[in-house]
Design a protein around this motif. Structure first.
Motif, PDB file in Angstrom:
ATOM      1  N   PRO A  62      62.322 -16.558  49.559  1.00 47.04           N
ATOM      2  CA  PRO A  62      62.359 -15.340  50.915  1.00 47.04           C
ATOM      3  C   PRO A  62      63.741 -14.320  51.206  1.00 47.04           C
ATOM      4  CG  PRO A  62      61.424 -18.039  52.352  1.00 47.04           C
ATOM      5  CD  PRO A  62      62.087 -18.001  50.853  1.00 47.04           C
ATOM      6  N   ARG A  63      64.671 -15.706  51.114  1.00 43.14           N
ATOM      7  CA  ARG A  63      65.718 -14.546  50.434  1.00 43.14           C
ATOM      8  C   ARG A  63      66.267 -13.955  49.476  1.00 43.14           C
ATOM      9  NH1 ARG A  63      70.545 -19.031  48.430  1.00 43.14           N
ATOM     10  NH2 ARG A  63      69.422 -18.563  46.754  1.00 43.14           N
ATOM     11  N   LEU A  80      62.668 -12.370  48.177  1.00 40.47           N
ATOM     12  CA  LEU A  80      62.790 -11.101  48.166  1.00 40.47           C
ATOM     13  C   LEU A  80      63.034 -10.155  49.642  1.00 40.47           C
ATOM     14  CD1 LEU A  80      59.565 -13.475  48.507  1.00 40.47           C
ATOM     15  CD2 LEU A  80      59.686 -11.877  46.891  1.00 40.47           C
ATOM     16  N   LEU A  81      64.150 -10.465  49.939  1.00 38.73           N
ATOM     17  CA  LEU A  81      64.847  -9.867  50.851  1.00 38.73           C
ATOM     18  C   LEU A  81      65.547  -9.373  50.865  1.00 38.73           C
ATOM     19  CD1 LEU A  81      65.159  -9.156  53.821  1.00 38.73           C
ATOM     20  CD2 LEU A  81      66.549 -11.039  54.710  1.00 38.73           C
ATOM     21  N   CYS A 101      66.259 -18.013  42.488  1.00 41.37           N
ATOM     22  CA  CYS A 101      65.146 -19.124  42.868  1.00 41.37           C
ATOM     23  C   CYS A 101      65.875 -20.696  42.231  1.00 41.37           C
ATOM     24  CB  CYS A 101      63.983 -18.998  42.926  1.00 41.37           C
ATOM     25  SG  CYS A 101      62.925 -17.954  43.921  1.00 41.37           S
TER      26      CYS A 101
END
Length: 92
Positions: A71-72, A74-75, A31
């Motif tokens: 989001p990136r 977690l993906l 992050c």
């Protein structure tokens, strides 16, 4: 016999704890790194503010973190977990 089992349980618990901490650190680094560099302490503060339902201090960083980077990250964790499970299934 019982001591060996207890020692193995402690080792397994310690290993899982270390891996969990490393996963959180990797998520925070994911992050923080990008074209707009955000320091790790700001990432941690922004994540904690959002988790604790407090007002976020820097709205720009919050938008970058929660709109793009989290989001990136977690993906990528989800894809890694899926690949590791499929690899384990293929080995039998």
């Amino acid at each position: 016999m019982e001591e060996e089992r207890r020692a193995r349980r402690v080792q397994t618990s310690a290993a899982l704890l270390i891996l969990g901490i490393l996963s959180v650190v990797a998520l925070m680094v994911g992050c923080a790194v990008g074209s707009a560099a955000i320091p790790l302490d700001q990432v941690a503060r922004t994540l904690m503010d959002r988790i604790m339902s407090r007002e976020v201090q820097d709205e720009t960083n919050a938008l970058i973190i929660f709109g793009i980077r989290l989001p990136r990250a977690l993906l990528s964790f989800s894809v890694g977990a899926a690949l590791s499970v499929s690899g384990a299934c293929m080995q039998g």
